[in-house]
Scaffold this active site. Structure first.
Site, PDB file in Angstrom:
ATOM      1  N   CYS A  46       4.128  -0.524  14.664  1.00 47.72           N
ATOM      2  CA  CYS A  46       2.846  -0.688  15.348  1.00 47.72           C
ATOM      3  C   CYS A  46       2.860  -0.026  16.725  1.00 47.72           C
ATOM      4  O   CYS A  46       3.725  -0.326  17.544  1.00 47.72           O
ATOM      5  CB  CYS A  46       2.543  -2.175  15.481  1.00 47.72           C
ATOM      6  SG  CYS A  46       1.135  -2.559  16.525  1.00 47.72           S
ATOM      7  N   TRP A  79       2.007 -10.705   9.472  1.00 47.39           N
ATOM      8  CA  TRP A  79       3.269  -9.983   9.561  1.00 47.39           C
ATOM      9  C   TRP A  79       4.385 -10.943   9.150  1.00 47.39           C
ATOM     10  O   TRP A  79       4.296 -12.152   9.399  1.00 47.39           O
ATOM     11  CB  TRP A  79       3.518  -9.513  10.992  1.00 47.39           C
ATOM     12  CG  TRP A  79       2.586  -8.435  11.456  1.00 47.39           C
ATOM     13  CD1 TRP A  79       1.372  -8.605  12.046  1.00 47.39           C
ATOM     14  CD2 TRP A  79       2.799  -7.020  11.369  1.00 47.39           C
ATOM     15  NE1 TRP A  79       0.810  -7.380  12.347  1.00 47.39           N
ATOM     16  CE2 TRP A  79       1.660  -6.391  11.942  1.00 47.39           C
ATOM     17  CE3 TRP A  79       3.831  -6.223  10.880  1.00 47.39           C
ATOM     18  CZ2 TRP A  79       1.534  -5.006  12.027  1.00 47.39           C
ATOM     19  CZ3 TRP A  79       3.710  -4.834  10.964  1.00 47.39           C
ATOM     20  CH2 TRP A  79       2.574  -4.244  11.528  1.00 47.39           C
ATOM     21  N   THR A 113      -1.667 -10.676  14.855  1.00 51.99           N
ATOM     22  CA  THR A 113      -1.321  -9.367  15.381  1.00 51.99           C
ATOM     23  C   THR A 113      -0.009  -9.366  16.161  1.00 51.99           C
ATOM     24  O   THR A 113       0.440 -10.385  16.677  1.00 51.99           O
ATOM     25  CB  THR A 113      -2.447  -8.857  16.312  1.00 51.99           C
ATOM     26  OG1 THR A 113      -2.541  -9.714  17.458  1.00 51.99           O
ATOM     27  CG2 THR A 113      -3.797  -8.843  15.606  1.00 51.99           C
ATOM     28  N   VAL A 114       0.598  -8.180  16.209  1.00 51.50           N
ATOM     29  CA  VAL A 114       1.735  -7.919  17.092  1.00 51.50           C
ATOM     30  C   VAL A 114       1.293  -6.864  18.106  1.00 51.50           C
ATOM     31  O   VAL A 114       0.395  -6.063  17.807  1.00 51.50           O
ATOM     32  CB  VAL A 114       2.955  -7.416  16.294  1.00 51.50           C
ATOM     33  CG1 VAL A 114       3.543  -8.503  15.442  1.00 51.50           C
ATOM     34  CG2 VAL A 114       2.636  -6.185  15.448  1.00 51.50           C
ATOM     35  N   TYR A 177      -7.832   5.775  15.094  1.00 48.35           N
ATOM     36  CA  TYR A 177      -8.311   4.786  14.122  1.00 48.35           C
ATOM     37  C   TYR A 177      -9.790   5.008  13.811  1.00 48.35           C
ATOM     38  O   TYR A 177     -10.234   4.814  12.673  1.00 48.35           O
ATOM     39  CB  TYR A 177      -8.099   3.366  14.656  1.00 48.35           C
ATOM     40  CG  TYR A 177      -6.670   2.911  14.594  1.00 48.35           C
ATOM     41  CD1 TYR A 177      -6.206   2.150  13.524  1.00 48.35           C
ATOM     42  CD2 TYR A 177      -5.762   3.238  15.602  1.00 48.35           C
ATOM     43  CE1 TYR A 177      -4.896   1.731  13.461  1.00 48.35           C
ATOM     44  CE2 TYR A 177      -4.443   2.830  15.538  1.00 48.35           C
ATOM     45  CZ  TYR A 177      -4.018   2.072  14.467  1.00 48.35           C
ATOM     46  OH  TYR A 177      -2.700   1.666  14.401  1.00 48.35           O
TER      47      TYR A 177
END
Length: 338
Positions: A46, A79, A113-114, A177
């Site tokens: 990521c 995750w 999220t990370v 993105y």
């Protein structure tokens, strides 16, 4: 990686409503800086998490802020810690990052999220606000920085760093993105033009100076690097950002190699996990889940010539030492792997 959505008009929009609790020197949000109390959860794949890995290493916080690595792929829910024995994070003893989010917010409705920082004693997530997180590592954790740690967010330059970083985020970090997840031709065309307009602006800015702001590495450089590192391996093809490859943009390619060859940058970049993440997880973009073998990565180690522009990577500080045991990018996953 932050949540993503595509609006009805085909234009990609990112959900930016993060957990904004902060870990500060004075503990004003209830979470004071304390060595050993928190765990930074990341995924090497990521780009947003890669920033946190780089900043933690540059500042020498390995001994006071532990790190946990998720695998390169995830399912719809979370995750996961599939790189660890028995699929459990060795400190938090959980199989999914989602467990730490639900521990604090049992009805947490958003994406998992990370990067995220977890409070080890309670097992609860503290924050996943990736933009603020690295700034706080620079400004709130100063008592625990290594001797010779660089000033990544120096006060005299903060306004300029913020201004440059904002454009990098909206037009480049998020811009790739916007191209990749565009739901219509018109949305894609507009996104493509925005992205390469910004890359041309960056090329011009960096043609006469070694770093984005001032004459040393700052937060702005960290934020740009993680997108550039993924450009040819992922964004050029997978996200259709194909006016040129990074290797065909002379100024940005030299700049990216300069940073890559600086301790803390290239040695935290795992190209295998990067490709696995994008090509396997984004089944709407790549339904076969076939992961490409290329590109040749040895070019990242070729001379860049950027030293001629002057600048001092770490200012009055020093480079970080060797990567900590257990935190090294696996053999064959970095430059030179082919």
């Amino acid at each position: 990686m932050p949540d993503t959505y595509v609006a009805s008009g085909g234009e990609f929009n990112r959900d930016t409503n993060y957990i904004t609790t902060r870990i500060t020197a004075d503990g004003r949000d209830g979470y004071p800086v304390e060595p050993g109390r928190y765990r930074l959860i990341v995924a090497r794949a990521c780009p947003w998490a890669n920033r946190a890995i780089i900043v933690r290493r540059l500042l020498g916080l390995e001994g006071v802020l532990s790190i946990g690595f998720c695998g390169p792929t995830h399912d719809q829910r979370s995750w996961t810690f599939d790189l660890d024995p028995d699929g459990l994070d060795p400190v938090l003893k959980i199989p999914r990052l989602r467990d730490a989010y639900l521990k604090r917010y049992p009805d947490y409705p958003k994406g998992i999220t990370v990067p995220a920082i977890v409070d080890v004693p309670t097992g609860e997530v503290v924050t996943n606000d990736f933009a603020q997180l690295t700034l706080d590592l620079s400004t709130e954790w100063t008592a625990h920085h290594r001797p010779g740690a660089p000033q990544l967010y120096p006060e005299p330059l903060r306004a300029e760093i913020d201004e440059v970083s904002k454009r990098i985020y909206t037009e480049v970090n998020n811009g790739v993105y916007r191209c990749g997840f565009a739901g219509s031709q018109d949305a894609y065309d507009a996104a493509y033009d925005r992205l390469f307009t910004a890359l041309d602006w960056l090329s011009e800015r960096l043609s006469g100076q070694r770093y984005l702001v001032g004459d040393t590495i700052t937060e702005a450089d960290v934020r740009l690097f993680t997108t550039l590192a993924r450009f040819d391996a992922v964004y050029h093809g997978h996200f259709k950002c194909n006016r040129q490859k990074l290797t065909e943009l002379p100024v940005l390619w030299g700049y990216a190699r300069d940073l890559f060859q600086t301790p803390g940058f290239g040695d935290t970049t795992d190209f295998v996990q990067i490709k696995q993440h994008y090509y396997i997880v984004h089944t709407d973009v790549n339904p076969t889940q076939v992961v490409p073998k290329g590109p040749d990565l040895s070019v990242w180690l070729t001379p860049h010539g950027r030293e001629e522009l002057g600048g001092r990577p770490f200012g009055d500080g020093t480079p970080p030492g060797p990567t900590a045991e257990g935190e090294r990018v696996p053999a064959g996953h970095g430059a030179g792997a082919g």
